[in-house]
Design an enzyme around this catalytic site. Structure first.
Site, PDB file in Angstrom:
ATOM      1  N   HIS A  34       0.861  -1.189   0.000  1.00  0.00           N
ATOM      2  CA  HIS A  34       0.000   0.000   0.000  1.00  0.00           C
ATOM      3  C   HIS A  34       0.892   1.232   0.000  1.00  0.00           C
ATOM      4  O   HIS A  34       2.132   1.122  -0.093  1.00  0.00           O
ATOM      5  CB  HIS A  34      -0.944  -0.045   1.204  1.00  0.00           C
ATOM      6  N   ALA A  35       0.276   2.400   0.160  1.00  0.00           N
ATOM      7  CA  ALA A  35       1.042   3.653   0.057  1.00  0.00           C
ATOM      8  C   ALA A  35       2.095   3.784   1.155  1.00  0.00           C
ATOM      9  O   ALA A  35       3.057   4.536   0.985  1.00  0.00           O
ATOM     10  CB  ALA A  35       0.087   4.838   0.069  1.00  0.00           C
ATOM     11  N   HIS A  37       4.044   1.225   2.238  1.00  0.00           N
ATOM     12  CA  HIS A  37       5.199   0.525   1.659  1.00  0.00           C
ATOM     13  C   HIS A  37       5.828   1.377   0.544  1.00  0.00           C
ATOM     14  O   HIS A  37       7.045   1.454   0.410  1.00  0.00           O
ATOM     15  CB  HIS A  37       4.783  -0.812   1.050  1.00  0.00           C
ATOM     16  N   GLY A 147       9.098   1.036   8.717  1.00  0.00           N
ATOM     17  CA  GLY A 147       8.102   2.051   9.055  1.00  0.00           C
ATOM     18  C   GLY A 147       8.049   2.331  10.552  1.00  0.00           C
ATOM     19  O   GLY A 147       8.122   1.412  11.373  1.00  0.00           O
ATOM     20  N   VAL A 176       2.366   6.448   7.148  1.00  0.00           N
ATOM     21  CA  VAL A 176       1.445   6.989   6.143  1.00  0.00           C
ATOM     22  C   VAL A 176       0.026   6.614   6.577  1.00  0.00           C
ATOM     23  O   VAL A 176      -0.234   5.458   6.950  1.00  0.00           O
ATOM     24  CB  VAL A 176       1.764   6.419   4.740  1.00  0.00           C
TER      25      VAL A 176
HETATM   26  P1  AMP Z   1       4.680  -5.296   6.456  1.00  0.00           P
HETATM   27  O1  AMP Z   1       4.494  -5.650   5.012  1.00  0.00           O
HETATM   28  O2  AMP Z   1       3.407  -4.990   7.174  1.00  0.00           O
HETATM   29  O3  AMP Z   1       5.591  -6.238   7.182  1.00  0.00           O
HETATM   30  O4  AMP Z   1       5.443  -3.903   6.436  1.00  0.00           O
HETATM   31  C1  AMP Z   1       6.662  -3.748   5.748  1.00  0.00           C
HETATM   32  C2  AMP Z   1       7.270  -2.440   6.160  1.00  0.00           C
HETATM   33  O5  AMP Z   1       6.383  -1.381   5.841  1.00  0.00           O
HETATM   34  C3  AMP Z   1       7.501  -2.371   7.670  1.00  0.00           C
HETATM   35  O6  AMP Z   1       8.752  -1.746   7.924  1.00  0.00           O
HETATM   36  C4  AMP Z   1       6.356  -1.516   8.147  1.00  0.00           C
HETATM   37  O7  AMP Z   1       6.646  -0.792   9.332  1.00  0.00           O
HETATM   38  C5  AMP Z   1       6.180  -0.569   6.971  1.00  0.00           C
HETATM   39  N1  AMP Z   1       4.832  -0.009   6.980  1.00  0.00           N
HETATM   40  C6  AMP Z   1       3.665  -0.688   7.086  1.00  0.00           C
HETATM   41  N2  AMP Z   1       2.618   0.165   7.125  1.00  0.00           N
HETATM   42  C7  AMP Z   1       3.147   1.418   7.033  1.00  0.00           C
HETATM   43  C8  AMP Z   1       2.585   2.741   7.024  1.00  0.00           C
HETATM   44  N3  AMP Z   1       1.270   2.940   7.109  1.00  0.00           N
HETATM   45  N4  AMP Z   1       3.428   3.785   6.929  1.00  0.00           N
HETATM   46  C9  AMP Z   1       4.767   3.587   6.836  1.00  0.00           C
HETATM   47  N5  AMP Z   1       5.351   2.376   6.839  1.00  0.00           N
HETATM   48  C10 AMP Z   1       4.564   1.300   6.936  1.00  0.00           C
END
Ligand code: AMP
Length: 287
Positions: A34-35, A37, A147, A176
């Protein structure tokens, strides 16, 4: 953009950029991009000459099999996102590629995992640290992007790099959010429209805590009590925790320096997490 499933193929691809001295950035994800990532990928693209994104739903960090099975997956859409964002290589290993046999050696995460999500998800941060360590060993990135939304995970990864002397710079990227404040998460896809409407309750409670801290309340119990009261639990919504912690993810009782207010909330069958950095007026004056 190259898409590779095997570790050996990825290593071959990374050989040339590494030998020519290009900065390698790694963005580890579990897909369903999503935005949030995308923001991580953009940051990597700005900073690095070669950008790798990994997409891997890591079984080791799921303590519940039903959660692992229900985790959203959408590889084709994810590859489109990566292509548009100018990613150089996407690493999409299978479970057997990363774990040909159940691992015997895993990373033991101590104090940092004692509170917040670590309390409710035993073994979760060990699973996260283990897969991140493996990805660092495979990619050998100069910089890696995580994130702020997963504040405890970011703290664990920073500590992992330090404790294991990994020559990687860890970059934290601000959360985000949707316009109504809900932090973007792959898990948001599972929310029904009525659950989505209730899902902002956690963010609102965190904002409540932030304004009390900015307003000078220093008693963390009082801040938590007021913030928790901002969530009216019903059959859809249940707060799992709301805590005030320091940068080492340890509970704070008197708020006299910048803190993080973090929470987890169940919306139906979906568990959402969020956090906000909060600065008390006393810390403001010193800054
Ligand atoms: P995930 O796919 O949920 O394991 O997330 C992969 C990376 O994206 C991790 O470092 C998360 O912290 C980051 N991330 C997930 N959601 C967000 C967000 N809303 N804003 C910024 N980074 C994010």
């Amino acid at each position: 953009m190259q898409v590779v499933e095997s570790i050996s193929h990825l290593r071959v691809l990374l050989d040339e950029p590494r030998r020519s001295g290009r900065t390698i950035g790694l963005v580890p994800t579990m897909g369903a991009l999503h935005a949030g990532h995308q923001r991580l990928i953009e940051r990597a693209r700005e900073d690095c000459e070669f950008v790798a994104v990994s997409i891997f739903v890591n079984p080791l960090q799921f303590e519940r099999k039903d959660d692992l099975d229900r985790y959203p997956r959408d590889l084709e859409a994810d590859l489109d996102v990566c292509r548009r964002a100018g990613v150089d290589v996407v690493f999409t290993p299978s479970v057997t590629e990363l774990y040909p046999t159940p691992p015997v050696c895993v990373v033991d995460v101590r104090q940092l995992a004692d509170h917040l999500c670590g309390r409710f998800r035993p073994g979760h941060f060990s699973g996260v640290a283990t897969v991140v360590l493996k990805l660092f060993q495979i990619v050998l990135p100069d910089r890696s992007y995580f994130g702020d939304k997963d504040a405890q995970q970011l703290a664990v990864v920073r500590r992992l790099a330090r404790d294991f002397n990994i020559p990687v710079t860890i970059i934290g990227v601000p959360t985000v959010r949707d316009p109504d404040g809900l932090a973007l998460s792959s898990r948001n896809r599972r929310l029904t429209p009525s659950e989505r409407a209730r899902a902002t309750a956690l963010y609102k409670a965190l904002c409540e805590a932030r304004s009390h801290i900015a307003g000078g309340i220093t008693d963390a119990e009082e801040v938590k009590r007021r913030a928790r009261a901002a969530i009216s639990p019903d059959e859809t919504v249940r707060l799992e925790y709301l805590e005030v912690v320091d940068a080492d993810m340890q509970p704070v009782t008197v708020i006299s320096a910048p803190v993080i207010v973090a929470g987890a909330m169940w919306v139906g069958e979906t568990r959402l997490i969020d956090n906000l950095p909060c600065i008390p007026p006393s810390a403001d004056l010193e800054a």
